[in-house]
Scaffold this motif. Sequence first.
Motif, mmCIF file in Angstrom:
data_model
loop_
_atom_site.group_PDB
_atom_site.id
_atom_site.type_symbol
_atom_site.label_atom_id
_atom_site.label_comp_id
_atom_site.label_asym_id
_atom_site.label_seq_id
_atom_site.Cartn_x
_atom_site.Cartn_y
_atom_site.Cartn_z
ATOM 1 N N MET A 1 -0.765 5.724 -37.864
ATOM 2 C CA MET A 1 -1.194 4.763 -38.805
ATOM 3 C C MET A 1 -0.222 4.273 -39.820
ATOM 4 S SD MET A 1 -4.133 3.018 -38.980
ATOM 5 C CE MET A 1 -3.165 1.707 -38.743
ATOM 6 N N ARG A 2 0.313 4.940 -40.417
ATOM 7 C CA ARG A 2 1.437 4.933 -41.572
ATOM 8 C C ARG A 2 2.675 4.286 -40.939
ATOM 9 N NH1 ARG A 2 -0.132 6.865 -46.152
ATOM 10 N NH2 ARG A 2 1.843 7.060 -47.057
ATOM 11 N N LYS A 3 2.964 4.728 -39.552
ATOM 12 C CA LYS A 3 4.269 4.096 -38.937
ATOM 13 C C LYS A 3 3.894 2.525 -38.744
ATOM 14 C CE LYS A 3 7.081 4.567 -34.789
ATOM 15 N NZ LYS A 3 7.205 5.602 -33.716
ATOM 16 N N TRP A 4 2.661 2.213 -38.113
ATOM 17 C CA TRP A 4 2.285 1.008 -37.924
ATOM 18 C C TRP A 4 2.228 0.048 -39.355
ATOM 19 C CZ3 TRP A 4 1.863 -2.321 -33.995
ATOM 20 C CH2 TRP A 4 0.780 -3.634 -34.204
ATOM 21 N N TRP A 5 1.756 0.552 -40.345
ATOM 22 C CA TRP A 5 1.691 -0.120 -41.549
ATOM 23 C C TRP A 5 3.193 -0.510 -42.152
ATOM 24 C CZ3 TRP A 5 -2.143 3.532 -44.694
ATOM 25 C CH2 TRP A 5 -3.446 3.009 -44.314
ATOM 26 N N THR A 6 4.150 0.303 -41.819
ATOM 27 C CA THR A 6 5.720 0.232 -42.268
ATOM 28 C C THR A 6 6.177 -0.811 -41.314
ATOM 29 O OG1 THR A 6 5.913 2.446 -43.066
ATOM 30 C CG2 THR A 6 7.846 1.429 -42.449
ATOM 31 N N TYR A 7 5.879 -0.807 -39.993
ATOM 32 C CA TYR A 7 6.220 -1.827 -39.091
ATOM 33 C C TYR A 7 5.663 -3.434 -39.423
ATOM 34 C CZ TYR A 7 6.795 -3.884 -34.538
ATOM 35 O OH TYR A 7 6.782 -4.811 -33.228
ATOM 36 N N MET A 8 4.607 -3.301 -40.028
ATOM 37 C CA MET A 8 3.830 -4.597 -40.270
ATOM 38 C C MET A 8 4.125 -5.182 -41.751
ATOM 39 S SD MET A 8 2.568 -5.486 -37.331
ATOM 40 C CE MET A 8 1.279 -6.846 -37.824
ATOM 41 N N LYS A 9 4.760 -4.063 -42.502
ATOM 42 C CA LYS A 9 4.668 -4.619 -43.988
ATOM 43 C C LYS A 9 5.536 -5.768 -44.462
ATOM 44 C CE LYS A 9 8.460 -1.592 -45.510
ATOM 45 N NZ LYS A 9 8.741 -0.567 -46.544
ATOM 46 N N ASP A 10 6.355 -6.277 -43.333
ATOM 47 C CA ASP A 10 7.295 -7.606 -43.719
ATOM 48 C C ASP A 10 6.619 -8.631 -43.350
ATOM 49 O OD1 ASP A 10 7.592 -6.714 -40.976
ATOM 50 O OD2 ASP A 10 9.188 -7.853 -40.670
ATOM 51 N N LEU A 11 5.286 -8.679 -42.913
ATOM 52 C CA LEU A 11 4.560 -9.931 -42.613
ATOM 53 C C LEU A 11 3.506 -10.221 -43.438
ATOM 54 C CD1 LEU A 11 4.192 -9.169 -38.506
ATOM 55 C CD2 LEU A 11 6.133 -10.360 -39.748
ATOM 56 N N MET A 12 2.825 -9.347 -44.089
ATOM 57 C CA MET A 12 1.891 -9.250 -44.974
ATOM 58 C C MET A 12 1.838 -8.701 -46.405
ATOM 59 S SD MET A 12 -0.237 -6.976 -42.345
ATOM 60 C CE MET A 12 -1.772 -7.454 -42.981
ATOM 61 N N LEU A 13 0.830 -8.964 -47.305
ATOM 62 C CA LEU A 13 0.799 -8.408 -48.642
ATOM 63 C C LEU A 13 0.431 -6.917 -48.330
ATOM 64 C CD1 LEU A 13 -0.845 -11.092 -50.764
ATOM 65 C CD2 LEU A 13 1.657 -10.761 -50.220
ATOM 66 N N THR A 14 1.033 -6.080 -48.877
ATOM 67 C CA THR A 14 0.787 -4.554 -48.721
ATOM 68 C C THR A 14 0.702 -3.817 -50.080
ATOM 69 O OG1 THR A 14 3.289 -4.145 -48.520
ATOM 70 C CG2 THR A 14 1.778 -4.608 -46.375
ATOM 71 N N ASN A 15 0.134 -2.737 -50.248
ATOM 72 C CA ASN A 15 -0.013 -1.677 -51.100
ATOM 73 C C ASN A 15 1.498 -0.929 -51.198
ATOM 74 O OD1 ASN A 15 -2.769 -2.302 -52.045
ATOM 75 N ND2 ASN A 15 -3.330 -1.390 -50.142
ATOM 76 N N ALA A 16 1.627 -0.075 -52.134
ATOM 77 C CA ALA A 16 2.592 0.617 -52.425
ATOM 78 C C ALA A 16 2.621 1.745 -51.452
ATOM 79 C CB ALA A 16 2.610 1.480 -53.815
ATOM 80 N N ASP A 17 1.842 2.124 -50.590
ATOM 81 C CA ASP A 17 1.949 2.976 -49.458
ATOM 82 C C ASP A 17 2.109 2.428 -48.117
ATOM 83 O OD1 ASP A 17 -0.600 1.800 -49.027
ATOM 84 O OD2 ASP A 17 -1.661 3.814 -48.707
ATOM 85 N N ASP A 18 2.410 0.967 -48.344
ATOM 86 C CA ASP A 18 2.745 0.211 -47.062
ATOM 87 C C ASP A 18 1.138 -0.370 -46.332
ATOM 88 O OD1 ASP A 18 5.273 0.030 -47.478
ATOM 89 O OD2 ASP A 18 5.819 1.530 -45.893
ATOM 90 N N SER A 19 0.189 0.125 -46.720
ATOM 91 C CA SER A 19 -1.179 -0.284 -46.160
ATOM 92 C C SER A 19 -1.367 -1.689 -46.688
ATOM 93 C CB SER A 19 -2.149 0.440 -46.622
ATOM 94 O OG SER A 19 -2.433 0.434 -47.982
ATOM 95 N N PRO A 20 -2.176 -2.579 -45.493
ATOM 96 C CA PRO A 20 -2.118 -3.692 -46.010
ATOM 97 C C PRO A 20 -3.365 -3.959 -47.088
ATOM 98 C CG PRO A 20 -3.255 -3.443 -43.833
ATOM 99 C CD PRO A 20 -2.373 -2.013 -44.179
#
Length: 104
Positions: free
Chosen positions: A73-92
């Motif tokens: 899940m954390r890997k997916w968030w890192t993969y997606m963080k350049d596309l959306m607003l995220t928190n400090a842990d890369d979660s949307p």
Amino acid sequence: MHRISVKMKLIKGKEAEYKRRHDEIWPELKLLLKEHGIKDYSIFLDAESSSLFAVMKVENPALLEELPKHPLMRKWWTYMKDLMLTNADDSPVADPLAEVFYLE
């Protein structure tokens, strides 16, 4: 079955890439989500505001609390963080939405 919905924010101009990445969602991520009781999961885009609206059915909402700890899940968030607003842990950044109407 519980229904959960959240609102997220996409970065303008990233709509096509966001859709492409979800069209090619990793099979192991789909399995992980299903293992945590997620069913009937949809994400809708309001192109005018770049808002994303996610709606899912969940057997046991408590199981969702384990997802942020999972490496995939954390890997997916890192993969997606350049596309959306995220928190400090890369979660949307995901704001819960209150249900005001449901027709079954």
